[in-house]
Design a protein around this motif. Structure first.
Motif, PDB file in Angstrom:
ATOM      1  N   MET A 144     -10.219  22.916 -12.926  1.00 31.09           N
ATOM      2  CA  MET A 144     -11.491  22.912 -13.691  1.00 31.09           C
ATOM      3  C   MET A 144     -11.299  24.106 -14.819  1.00 31.09           C
ATOM      4  SD  MET A 144     -15.392  22.596 -12.577  1.00 31.09           S
ATOM      5  CE  MET A 144     -14.919  21.277 -11.647  1.00 31.09           C
ATOM      6  N   LYS A 145     -11.703  23.579 -15.829  1.00 30.72           N
ATOM      7  CA  LYS A 145     -11.577  24.686 -17.148  1.00 30.72           C
ATOM      8  C   LYS A 145     -12.728  25.482 -17.037  1.00 30.72           C
ATOM      9  CE  LYS A 145     -10.550  24.851 -21.981  1.00 30.72           C
ATOM     10  NZ  LYS A 145     -10.282  24.323 -23.133  1.00 30.72           N
ATOM     11  N   LEU A 146     -13.032  26.772 -17.276  1.00 31.50           N
ATOM     12  CA  LEU A 146     -13.914  27.559 -17.378  1.00 31.50           C
ATOM     13  C   LEU A 146     -14.558  27.383 -18.746  1.00 31.50           C
ATOM     14  CD1 LEU A 146     -15.579  29.799 -16.047  1.00 31.50           C
ATOM     15  CD2 LEU A 146     -14.161  31.352 -17.053  1.00 31.50           C
ATOM     16  N   ARG A 147     -16.127  27.242 -18.777  1.00 31.87           N
ATOM     17  CA  ARG A 147     -16.800  27.159 -19.997  1.00 31.87           C
ATOM     18  C   ARG A 147     -18.064  27.808 -19.761  1.00 31.87           C
ATOM     19  NH1 ARG A 147     -20.081  23.058 -21.788  1.00 31.87           N
ATOM     20  NH2 ARG A 147     -19.372  21.737 -20.281  1.00 31.87           N
ATOM     21  N   ARG A 148     -18.399  28.848 -20.417  1.00 31.83           N
ATOM     22  CA  ARG A 148     -19.717  29.253 -20.390  1.00 31.83           C
ATOM     23  C   ARG A 148     -20.378  29.495 -21.745  1.00 31.83           C
ATOM     24  NH1 ARG A 148     -16.656  31.961 -16.515  1.00 31.83           N
ATOM     25  NH2 ARG A 148     -17.249  31.970 -14.399  1.00 31.83           N
ATOM     26  N   THR A 149     -21.774  29.628 -21.731  1.00 31.09           N
ATOM     27  CA  THR A 149     -22.513  29.741 -22.983  1.00 31.09           C
ATOM     28  C   THR A 149     -23.377  30.833 -23.108  1.00 31.09           C
ATOM     29  OG1 THR A 149     -24.271  28.210 -22.567  1.00 31.09           O
ATOM     30  CG2 THR A 149     -22.176  27.287 -23.486  1.00 31.09           C
ATOM     31  N   SER A 150     -23.659  31.510 -23.910  1.00 32.74           N
ATOM     32  CA  SER A 150     -24.692  32.427 -23.990  1.00 32.74           C
ATOM     33  C   SER A 150     -26.155  32.132 -24.394  1.00 32.74           C
ATOM     34  CB  SER A 150     -24.470  33.476 -24.871  1.00 32.74           C
ATOM     35  OG  SER A 150     -24.243  33.005 -26.120  1.00 32.74           O
ATOM     36  N   PHE A 170     -18.936  29.307  -4.024  1.00 36.39           N
ATOM     37  CA  PHE A 170     -19.054  29.244  -5.233  1.00 36.39           C
ATOM     38  C   PHE A 170     -18.315  30.610  -6.012  1.00 36.39           C
ATOM     39  CE2 PHE A 170     -21.064  29.784  -9.640  1.00 36.39           C
ATOM     40  CZ  PHE A 170     -21.148  28.392 -10.152  1.00 36.39           C
ATOM     41  N   ILE A 171     -17.790  30.245  -7.063  1.00 37.89           N
ATOM     42  CA  ILE A 171     -17.132  31.304  -7.782  1.00 37.89           C
ATOM     43  C   ILE A 171     -17.542  31.493  -9.000  1.00 37.89           C
ATOM     44  CG2 ILE A 171     -14.855  32.072  -8.398  1.00 37.89           C
ATOM     45  CD1 ILE A 171     -13.517  30.311  -6.541  1.00 37.89           C
ATOM     46  N   ALA A 172     -18.120  32.874  -9.394  1.00 36.99           N
ATOM     47  CA  ALA A 172     -18.838  33.007 -10.689  1.00 36.99           C
ATOM     48  C   ALA A 172     -18.009  34.140 -11.145  1.00 36.99           C
ATOM     49  CB  ALA A 172     -20.305  33.607 -10.566  1.00 36.99           C
ATOM     50  N   GLY A 173     -18.763  34.889 -12.435  1.00 39.33           N
ATOM     51  CA  GLY A 173     -17.864  35.900 -12.990  1.00 39.33           C
ATOM     52  C   GLY A 173     -19.056  37.028 -13.585  1.00 39.33           C
ATOM     53  N   GLN A 174     -18.621  38.210 -13.888  1.00 43.56           N
ATOM     54  CA  GLN A 174     -19.661  39.232 -14.193  1.00 43.56           C
ATOM     55  C   GLN A 174     -19.570  39.180 -15.829  1.00 43.56           C
ATOM     56  OE1 GLN A 174     -19.154  43.013 -12.432  1.00 43.56           O
ATOM     57  NE2 GLN A 174     -20.653  43.756 -13.419  1.00 43.56           N
ATOM     58  N   ASP A 175     -20.534  39.270 -16.352  1.00 48.00           N
ATOM     59  CA  ASP A 175     -20.848  39.444 -17.886  1.00 48.00           C
ATOM     60  C   ASP A 175     -22.064  40.382 -18.157  1.00 48.00           C
ATOM     61  OD1 ASP A 175     -20.954  38.766 -20.348  1.00 48.00           O
ATOM     62  OD2 ASP A 175     -20.379  36.560 -19.933  1.00 48.00           O
ATOM     63  N   LEU A 176     -22.514  40.557 -19.453  1.00 45.03           N
ATOM     64  CA  LEU A 176     -23.441  41.346 -19.954  1.00 45.03           C
ATOM     65  C   LEU A 176     -24.598  40.578 -20.566  1.00 45.03           C
ATOM     66  CD1 LEU A 176     -21.054  43.721 -21.817  1.00 45.03           C
ATOM     67  CD2 LEU A 176     -22.260  44.225 -19.504  1.00 45.03           C
ATOM     68  N   LEU A 177     -26.010  41.179 -20.394  1.00 42.43           N
ATOM     69  CA  LEU A 177     -26.918  40.658 -21.066  1.00 42.43           C
ATOM     70  C   LEU A 177     -27.564  41.512 -22.054  1.00 42.43           C
ATOM     71  CD1 LEU A 177     -28.937  37.863 -21.132  1.00 42.43           C
ATOM     72  CD2 LEU A 177     -30.453  39.552 -19.609  1.00 42.43           C
ATOM     73  N   VAL A 212     -25.200  21.783  -8.561  1.00 40.61           N
ATOM     74  CA  VAL A 212     -24.796  22.578  -9.625  1.00 40.61           C
ATOM     75  C   VAL A 212     -25.308  22.038 -10.799  1.00 40.61           C
ATOM     76  CG1 VAL A 212     -22.670  23.144 -10.986  1.00 40.61           C
ATOM     77  CG2 VAL A 212     -22.987  23.748  -8.497  1.00 40.61           C
ATOM     78  N   GLN A 213     -25.060  20.876 -11.051  1.00 37.36           N
ATOM     79  CA  GLN A 213     -25.679  19.833 -12.245  1.00 37.36           C
ATOM     80  C   GLN A 213     -26.986  19.957 -12.466  1.00 37.36           C
ATOM     81  OE1 GLN A 213     -23.854  18.472 -14.722  1.00 37.36           O
ATOM     82  NE2 GLN A 213     -21.977  19.484 -13.713  1.00 37.36           N
ATOM     83  N   LYS A 214     -27.887  19.832 -11.441  1.00 41.17           N
ATOM     84  CA  LYS A 214     -29.296  20.312 -11.560  1.00 41.17           C
ATOM     85  C   LYS A 214     -29.707  21.391 -11.945  1.00 41.17           C
ATOM     86  CE  LYS A 214     -33.811  19.629  -8.840  1.00 41.17           C
ATOM     87  NZ  LYS A 214     -34.449  18.821  -9.664  1.00 41.17           N
ATOM     88  N   TRP A 215     -29.089  22.480 -11.420  1.00 41.48           N
ATOM     89  CA  TRP A 215     -29.845  24.079 -11.966  1.00 41.48           C
ATOM     90  C   TRP A 215     -28.716  24.486 -13.141  1.00 41.48           C
ATOM     91  CZ3 TRP A 215     -34.325  24.276 -10.437  1.00 41.48           C
ATOM     92  CH2 TRP A 215     -34.745  23.678  -9.102  1.00 41.48           C
ATOM     93  N   THR A 254     -20.262  25.205 -17.049  1.00 42.44           N
ATOM     94  CA  THR A 254     -19.290  24.324 -16.080  1.00 42.44           C
ATOM     95  C   THR A 254     -18.767  25.620 -15.184  1.00 42.44           C
ATOM     96  OG1 THR A 254     -18.937  22.741 -17.736  1.00 42.44           O
ATOM     97  CG2 THR A 254     -17.112  22.867 -15.909  1.00 42.44           C
ATOM     98  N   PRO A 255     -18.630  25.426 -13.974  1.00 47.32           N
ATOM     99  CA  PRO A 255     -17.890  26.356 -13.001  1.00 47.32           C
ATOM    100  C   PRO A 255     -16.495  26.480 -13.478  1.00 47.32           C
ATOM    101  CG  PRO A 255     -19.570  24.795 -11.715  1.00 47.32           C
ATOM    102  CD  PRO A 255     -19.383  24.280 -13.144  1.00 47.32           C
TER     103      PRO A 255
END
Length: 277
Positions: free
Chosen positions: A1-7, A121-128, A253-256, A263-264
């Motif tokens: 599954m391709k990783l896709r994140r938005t800010s 679940f697998i996540a990744g660390q980021d900055l706010l 996952v889709q709900k929340w 996308t995970p």
């Protein structure tokens, strides 16, 4: 599954998916239960929109769905209690909770004290950061900056390794870090991108905060259980696998996180196992 994140995200954290065995959506007054089941306390986060959020007497989010599904499968009646990051090992070691589902990253250090069923679940660390801040683009621009993280979290450890010159401020909860960020007391907050997205999406923070969108770690979420309780750990693993196989994982996952256009990443959904040092 391709990783896709938005800010820029929009997570609706109003009512849970409805996986609890009784009560209203989101676990009502205490969580999921099968009538007549063993009563246990379960640790979750109370301040993570989209993952584990307490609003009045209602609990909502992906981790809440996971916790309730485990309870349903194992015939447990749960009472949710807050599992602050720095207290999680103590809660399990002293038997104050039966299990913890609260963005609990599996690490070798923690496995010296507790066991894990996972990852689920697998996540990744980021900055706010503040929305008008153009000086922070990733960990490479944190030297000399005031960075907030939560006591006992892997986020603090990771960022100190990445940026030895960062001025780390450790608070008890992520909500306190968010308040400090908005007031200007700190320059950034670091934790998993899923958690940061939830905060950025809250009405009080829209247009004021943004996620950098440059992850620098991999976080494997596990269900924490008392060390050495292999039988229960394996039971939780079986429940987690059913949660995934029955499509409940994807639904939750889709709900929340779906409304956040998140996308995970690769490896999701993972294959859980019982892990202990």
């Amino acid at each position: 599954m391709k990783l896709r994140r938005t800010s820029a995200v929009a997570i609706a954290a109003v009512a849970a998916l409805g996986l609890a065995a009784c009560g209203d959506d989101g676990g009502g007054n205490g969580g999921g239960a099968a009538a007549g089941g063993e009563k246990v306390k379960v640790g979750i986060k109370f301040d993570q929109p989209g993952l584990g959020l307490k609003t009045g007497a209602t609990y909502s989010g992906f981790d809440v769905d996971v916790a309730n599904f485990i309870a349903e499968e194992l015939d447990l009646e749960v009472e949710f209690v807050e599992a602050v990051s720095s207290q999680r090992e103590t809660l399990l070691k002293t038997g104050q909770v039966k299990y913890i589902v609260g963005t609990y990253s599996i690490t070798d250090k923690r496995m010296a004290d507790v066991s894990f069923a996972g990852p689920y679940f697998i996540a990744g660390q980021d900055l706010l950061i503040r929305a008008d801040d153009t000086s922070i683009t990733g960990t490479e621009s944190l030297a000399g900056k005031k960075l907030c993280s939560v006591k006992g979290s892997t986020s603090a450890v990771n960022v100190q390794k990445e940026v030895p010159g960062v001025n780390l401020q450790e608070y008890n909860t992520y909500s306190l870090c968010v308040d400090a960020l908005k007031s200007g007391a700190v320059d950034a907050l670091t934790t998993d991108d899923t958690i940061l997205a939830g905060y950025a999406a809250q009405d009080a923070n829209k247009g004021k905060l943004k996620v950098v969108g440059n992850t620098f770690s991999t976080e494997n979420y596990g269900v924490g259980v008392q060390k050495g309780d292999t039988e229960f750990c394996n039971q939780v693993v079986t429940a987690l696998q059913k949660f995934i196989d029955d499509g409940k994982w994807e639904e939750s996952v889709q709900k929340w996180l779906g409304p956040a256009n998140y996308t995970p990443g690769e490896g999701n959904p993972p294959t859980p196992t019982c892990q202990s040092a």
